[in-house]
Design a protein around this motif. Structure first.
Motif, short mmCIF file in Angstrom:
data_model
loop_
_atom_site.label_atom_id
_atom_site.label_comp_id
_atom_site.label_asym_id
_atom_site.label_seq_id
_atom_site.Cartn_x
_atom_site.Cartn_y
_atom_site.Cartn_z
N LEU A 245 0.85 -1.29 -0.09
CA LEU A 245 -0.04 -0.01 -0.18
C LEU A 245 0.80 1.19 -0.07
CD1 LEU A 245 -2.89 -0.69 2.47
CD2 LEU A 245 -3.13 -0.60 0.10
N GLN A 246 0.41 2.39 -0.96
CA GLN A 246 0.93 3.54 -0.84
C GLN A 246 0.25 4.51 0.24
OE1 GLN A 246 3.77 4.34 -2.56
NE2 GLN A 246 3.59 2.06 -2.79
N ILE A 247 1.00 4.71 1.25
CA ILE A 247 0.54 5.29 2.32
C ILE A 247 1.03 6.91 2.73
CG2 ILE A 247 -0.47 5.25 4.83
CD1 ILE A 247 -0.70 2.38 4.48
N ALA A 248 0.25 7.69 2.95
CA ALA A 248 1.28 9.12 3.69
C ALA A 248 0.35 9.43 4.97
CB ALA A 248 1.00 10.16 2.47
N LEU A 249 0.85 9.69 5.89
CA LEU A 249 0.45 10.46 7.11
C LEU A 249 0.78 11.79 7.11
CD1 LEU A 249 0.39 8.59 10.48
CD2 LEU A 249 1.01 11.09 10.38
N PHE A 250 -0.18 12.74 7.67
CA PHE A 250 -0.01 13.93 7.63
C PHE A 250 -0.46 14.58 9.02
CE2 PHE A 250 -1.02 13.34 3.08
CZ PHE A 250 -0.02 14.23 2.59
N GLU A 251 0.62 15.42 9.72
CA GLU A 251 0.54 15.78 10.86
C GLU A 251 0.79 17.42 11.04
OE1 GLU A 251 0.53 16.93 14.40
OE2 GLU A 251 -0.18 14.87 14.06
N LYS A 252 0.05 18.16 11.46
CA LYS A 252 0.04 19.45 11.27
C LYS A 252 1.22 19.96 12.44
CE LYS A 252 -3.59 20.76 14.98
NZ LYS A 252 -2.56 21.31 15.91
N GLU A 253 1.53 19.17 13.18
CA GLU A 253 2.66 19.58 14.31
C GLU A 253 4.19 19.30 13.75
OE1 GLU A 253 1.72 21.58 16.26
OE2 GLU A 253 0.00 21.19 17.10
N ASN A 254 5.16 19.85 14.27
CA ASN A 254 6.60 19.48 13.85
C ASN A 254 6.90 18.01 14.49
OD1 ASN A 254 7.07 20.04 16.62
ND2 ASN A 254 8.37 21.59 16.14
N MET A 255 6.22 17.46 15.11
CA MET A 255 6.36 15.87 15.53
C MET A 255 5.16 15.48 15.94
SD MET A 255 7.51 16.88 19.54
CE MET A 255 7.57 15.09 20.07
N VAL A 256 5.29 13.88 15.69
CA VAL A 256 4.29 13.25 16.02
C VAL A 256 3.72 13.28 17.69
CG1 VAL A 256 4.61 11.75 14.12
CG2 VAL A 256 5.51 10.94 16.21
N SER A 257 2.56 12.68 18.03
CA SER A 257 2.12 12.36 19.35
C SER A 257 2.33 13.40 20.37
CB SER A 257 2.80 11.01 19.99
OG SER A 257 4.15 11.20 20.13
N LEU A 258 2.06 14.73 19.76
CA LEU A 258 2.38 15.96 20.65
C LEU A 258 1.28 16.19 21.52
CD1 LEU A 258 4.62 17.97 20.99
CD2 LEU A 258 3.30 19.55 19.57
N HIS A 259 0.07 15.92 21.23
CA HIS A 259 -1.26 16.48 21.95
C HIS A 259 -1.66 15.10 22.86
CE1 HIS A 259 -1.12 20.26 20.22
NE2 HIS A 259 -0.83 19.79 19.00
N GLN A 260 -2.95 14.48 22.65
CA GLN A 260 -3.37 13.52 23.62
C GLN A 260 -2.27 12.39 23.84
OE1 GLN A 260 -8.18 12.97 23.53
NE2 GLN A 260 -7.27 13.11 21.54
N THR A 261 -1.62 11.86 23.01
CA THR A 261 -0.72 10.88 22.90
C THR A 261 0.32 11.10 23.99
OG1 THR A 261 -1.06 10.00 20.81
CG2 THR A 261 0.73 9.16 21.98
N GLY A 262 0.81 12.57 24.01
CA GLY A 262 1.86 13.02 24.68
C GLY A 262 1.59 13.58 25.92
#
Length: 399
Positions: free
Chosen positions: A28-45
């Motif tokens: 599969l050709q998958i792309a993930l878009f995140e508005k912050e400069n790193m992943v897991s910054l909000h609820q996860t972090g």
């Protein structure tokens, strides 16, 4: 080149969904878009780092199913990837005789959900686990632990990139146009074609969902801030692992509790207060447009009318350290105001329907072109790999 899947949101659920998709179908050709400069910054972090057992959730619900399955999948993943965690167990405390029936209901629910080793505890037995706790009765829940979900998310991000998924940081999705064969996803940096969109945008999942349809959504994300104190180092001996109260059955939060953290220290909290912006980690942080959208939502107005007394109490504890301390003293009387130092805060994305219902279960809504995860608050981190598997199975019917 057109993509197969675009995932919106780089929290642990979005990362786990990409991971499960690529496990099942590596081409599969998958792309993930995140508005912050790193992943897991909000609820996860910003969550409490608890591995939940599945104790609280209605048998047969998405929360029960995915939490219990996710618990085992998370431990297996951590073992395989050498991510530190501890299965500490926890006690749930009935502080007065009125709560004993609620504790019994929790005990029965845990058994219905397949939890093993649950035990009712007298005060003396509770104090064998937590010497400084008080209450009239308790329950031991062995299938509870602690982990740093930021470490889990970072490993998931590493693995999906190795498997060929492209992670676009600092790239907010601002437009979605559904087409017959492909949909168009517009970001602040470009335009992309994709066969399927998976919306894992957390606090903004309602807004991303609204981009793809003309009719107004029947749910709105209402942000609730949870504020923590930390115990001073010299007072950490008062808590060995995890201590929870019997939750208010009429309010979808677990109440202030004590949690030993994987990264060190002991947190006390959280409360649950309306945040004046979706990423409102500070008391006085306000986004007037977002606040207006919350206050004018008919569902929130009905929630406020129903829970105003509870809400005022939570707000009072937010501004009164003395009141916050008194809530903690119900569990551990020796805690004093001077034992607490200000900790962090998280914001919970709680979906609220138009009729004033605070959605109790996970909510995943799909059509041919988009899968929207519209309600995935706690225990979504514990459940993330199972949610990812559930969503990937839904997605793979298109391919």
């Amino acid at each position: 080149m057109a993509l197969d899947v675009i995932i919106v949101g780089g929290g642990i659920v979005g990362l786990a969904t990409a991971h499960r998709l690529l496990e099942a179908k590596p081409d599969l050709q998958i792309a993930l878009f995140e508005k912050e400069n790193m992943v897991s910054l909000h609820q996860t972090g910003n969550n409490s780092g608890v591995i939940h057992s599945g104790l609280y959730y209605k048998p047969g619900s998405l929360k029960a199913k995915n939490c219990i399955e996710g618990y085992h999948q998370l431990i297996e993943f951590c073992d395989r990837e050498s991510i530190p965690y501890e299965l500490t167990g926890k006690i749930v405390v009935a502080s007065n005789h009125d709560q004993r029936s609620q504790l019994e209901n929790l005990f029965q629910r845990g058994q219905q959900n397949g939890l093993e080793g649950l035990m009712k505890l007298s005060l003396a037995e509770m104090q064998e686990h937590e010497p400084y706790v008080t209450g009239v009765e308790g329950m031991w829940v062995p299938q509870t632990g602690i982990v740093d979900y930021r470490v889990v998310a970072a490993k998931l991000a590493e693995k999906i990139q190795q498997a060929g998924c492209t992670i676009h940081l600092n790239e907010q999705v601002i437009g979605i146009t559904k087409g017959i064969s492909y949909s168009i996803v517009e970001t602040i940096k470009g335009v992309y074609e994709t066969k399927l969109i998976i919306n894992c945008a957390g606090l903004y999942s309602d807004e991303v969902a609204q981009l793809s349809q003309r009719e107004p959504l029947d749910v709105r994300i209402v942000p609730f801030r949870g504020e923590y104190f930390k115990l001073r180092k010299e007072k950490e001996y008062l808590v060995k692992n995890l201590i929870y109260p019997v939750p208010d059955p009429n309010f979808p939060f677990l109440g202030v509790h004590f949690t030993r953290m994987m990264r060190g220290g002991v947190e006390a909290g959280p409360n649950a207060v309306l945040a004046f912006k979706k990423e409102g980690y500070k008391k006085m942080g306000v986004d007037f447009k977002e606040l207006w959208n919350t206050l004018t939502w008919p569902g929130f107005q009905k929630v406020a009318a129903k829970y105003w007394e509870t809400g005022l109490g939570e707000m009072y504890r937010s501004f009164s350290k003395e009141a916050f301390t008194k809530a903690l003293q119900v569990l551990i009387p020796e805690i004093q105001e001077q034992d607490l130092v200000e900790g962090g805060a998280g914001v919970r994305a709680q979906a609220c329907d138009r009729n004033g219902g605070l959605l109790d279960d996970f909510s995943i809504i799909e059509d041919a072109k988009i899968i929207n995860i519209l309600n995935a608050p706690s225990p979504a981190a514990t459940s993330s790999l199972s949610i990812g598997k559930t969503v990937s199975e839904m997605a793979l019917t298109r391919f």
